[in-house]
Design an enzyme around this catalytic site. Structure first.
Site, mmCIF file in Angstrom:
data_model
loop_
_atom_site.group_PDB
_atom_site.id
_atom_site.type_symbol
_atom_site.label_atom_id
_atom_site.label_comp_id
_atom_site.label_asym_id
_atom_site.label_seq_id
_atom_site.Cartn_x
_atom_site.Cartn_y
_atom_site.Cartn_z
ATOM 1 N N TYR A 142 24.488 11.539 74.050
ATOM 2 C CA TYR A 142 25.733 10.892 73.624
ATOM 3 C C TYR A 142 25.659 9.368 73.764
ATOM 4 O O TYR A 142 26.346 8.640 73.071
ATOM 5 C CB TYR A 142 26.909 11.386 74.476
ATOM 6 N N LYS A 189 16.877 23.124 78.764
ATOM 7 C CA LYS A 189 15.916 23.619 77.774
ATOM 8 C C LYS A 189 14.537 23.106 78.193
ATOM 9 O O LYS A 189 13.861 22.372 77.457
ATOM 10 C CB LYS A 189 16.349 23.091 76.380
ATOM 11 N N ASP A 222 19.919 28.396 75.221
ATOM 12 C CA ASP A 222 20.114 29.460 74.212
ATOM 13 C C ASP A 222 20.444 30.787 74.892
ATOM 14 O O ASP A 222 21.305 31.540 74.440
ATOM 15 C CB ASP A 222 18.908 29.576 73.263
ATOM 16 N N ASP A 246 29.169 20.342 76.098
ATOM 17 C CA ASP A 246 30.139 20.251 75.007
ATOM 18 C C ASP A 246 30.147 21.564 74.223
ATOM 19 O O ASP A 246 31.199 22.143 73.945
ATOM 20 C CB ASP A 246 29.753 19.082 74.087
ATOM 21 N N ASP A 250 33.126 24.949 74.415
ATOM 22 C CA ASP A 250 33.892 25.478 73.274
ATOM 23 C C ASP A 250 33.651 26.981 73.135
ATOM 24 O O ASP A 250 34.568 27.754 72.867
ATOM 25 C CB ASP A 250 33.480 24.792 71.958
HETATM 26 C C1 IPM Z 1 35.039 17.103 73.842
HETATM 27 C C2 IPM Z 1 34.985 16.555 72.436
HETATM 28 C C3 IPM Z 1 34.351 15.171 72.454
HETATM 29 C C4 IPM Z 1 32.954 15.330 73.051
HETATM 30 C C5 IPM Z 1 34.316 14.465 71.098
HETATM 31 C C6 IPM Z 1 35.674 14.350 70.482
HETATM 32 C C7 IPM Z 1 33.648 13.118 71.201
HETATM 33 O O1 IPM Z 1 34.303 17.441 71.610
HETATM 34 O O2 IPM Z 1 35.647 16.456 74.704
HETATM 35 O O3 IPM Z 1 34.475 18.177 74.063
HETATM 36 O O4 IPM Z 1 32.025 15.704 72.328
HETATM 37 O O5 IPM Z 1 32.791 15.063 74.238
HETATM 38 MG MG MG Z 2 33.815 19.316 72.520
#
Ligand code: IPM
Ligand code: MG
Length: 356
Positions: A142, A189, A222, A246, A250
């Site tokens: 990042y 990884k 993975d 990240d 999700d």
């Molecule tokens: C999160 C989001 C952010 C990230 C984006 C919006 C930059 O996806 O907080 O998970 O990738 O950190």
């Molecule tokens: Mg995110």
């Protein structure tokens, strides 16, 4: 006690969910005798529209002067074609960096009342799970060097980690594990990436020197992605890099039923943190009542716990959310397809206020 809270609502559904979380905090303040003073700041697309940049200095200064920060979400299609340094997401990344928030805690837990909404096999959903992702937040790909070649037909992003960056984040993971089930899984990884090999070495050295009482295992990212959908109850604490965290967070959130439920805390060396839902700005549903405020409300609870050491107050919010769900109240994202009695985000917030 009096606490100064910087609110950064951002874009899309950000302003509505932050307004809901603010009301919840006010109610908790009344109940427990605390004064929460709120100041709003711009960041993201709204700041681009107003000031021409995603993160005005005033926002950085305001956040650094506060006791803690609550952020909604940033971004939207309107600003998608901005050059990289002017994208709304830049505000979020820069704020994390400016505030020195190098660890991101993302709990993913199945709410007992929502076992039916869980996408996992029913016997596994029944068993439940409660995992904590400890994501490194101010390093890795990042923040590495990136660019394109002169012809513009090739691009690169660089993943780089120092021992110091890996260690301070891993330390938080071990400390948190000690307060939970004492089990850390380091996700990387290392069969391919050099940064992952340094990650693994560093985590193990720290473990052997300072945390031998915590059970530590390693998993390739993975395999970890697979394990989260196979049976997440395997995990207690996952410690991982910025990008892997990240993605896995999700995934883990969707497994709990909805991304609209999951909170996060970003922490550094001081008590000041930044608290935000893990979901994005969802501009397509802004203003429709479809946004679920629970993730942001639970983020407010995390703020009370981690930044202000108010655990009774935090629990009060968490119990209110659990109670409302237990009573069967649902927002659209967690309602059964044939359920026509789902609540708007603001009605859900009202139910939570009643339960506090
Ligand atoms: C999160 C989001 C952010 C990230 C984006 C919006 C930059 O996806 O907080 O998970 O990738 O950190
Ligand atoms: Mg995110």
């Amino acid at each position: 006690m009096k606490y100064n809270i910087a609110l950064v609502p951002g874009d899309g559904i950000g302003p509505e969910i932050i307004a809901d979380a603010k009301e919840v905090l006010e109610k908790v303040g009344e109940k427990f005798g605390h004064e929460f003073v709120f100041t709003e700041y711009d960041a993201g697309g709204c700041a681009i529209d107003k000031y021409g940049i995603p993160l005005p200095q005033e926002t950085i200064d305001g956040c650094l002067a506060s006791d803690s920060v609550m952020l909604g979400a940033v971004g939207g299609p309107k600003w998608d074609d901005m050059p990289n340094h002017l994208r709304p997401e830049k505000a979020l990344l820069a704020l994390r960096k400016e505030m020195g928030l190098y660890t991101n805690l993302r709990p993913a837990k199945i709410q007992p009342a929502l076992k039916d909404a869980c996408v996992l096999r029913q016997d596994i959903a029944e068993r439940g799970f409660d995992l904590m992702i400890v994501r490194e937040l101010t390093g890795g790909i990042y923040f590495g060097e990136r660019g394109r070649n002169e012809e513009g037909d090739a691009a690169y992003d660089t993943e780089s980690y120092s021992v110091m960056e890996i260690e301070r984040n891993a330390r938080n993971a071990f400390e948190i594990a000690r307060k939970r089930n004492c089990h850390v899984t380091s996700v990387e990884k290392s069969n391919v990436l050099e940064t992952s090999r340094l990650w693994k070495e560093t985590v193990h050295r720290l473990h052997d020197e300072e945390y031998p009482d915590v059970k530590l295992d390693d998993m390739y990212v993975d395999n970890a992605a697979m394990q989260i959908v196979r049976d997440p109850s395997f995990f207690d604490v996952i410690v991982t890099s910025n990008m892997f965290g990240d993605i896995l967070s999700d995934e883990a959130s969707q497994v709990t039923g909805s991304i609209g439920l999951l909170a996060s805390a970003s922490l550094g060396d001081s008590k000041r943190g930044m608290y935000e839902p893990i979901h994005g700005s969802a501009p397509d549903i802004a203003g429709t009542g479809l946004a679920n405020p629970i993730a942001t409300i639970l983020s407010a609870a995390m703020m009370l716990r981690y930044s202000f050491s108010l655990s009774d107050e935090a629990e009060c919010i968490e119990n209110a959310v659990a109670k409302v769900l237990e009573e069967g109240w649902r927002t659209k994202d967690i309602a059964a397809p044939d359920d026509e009695n789902w609540l708007t985000g603001s009605q859900m917030k009202d139910k939570i206020l009643e339960a506090i």
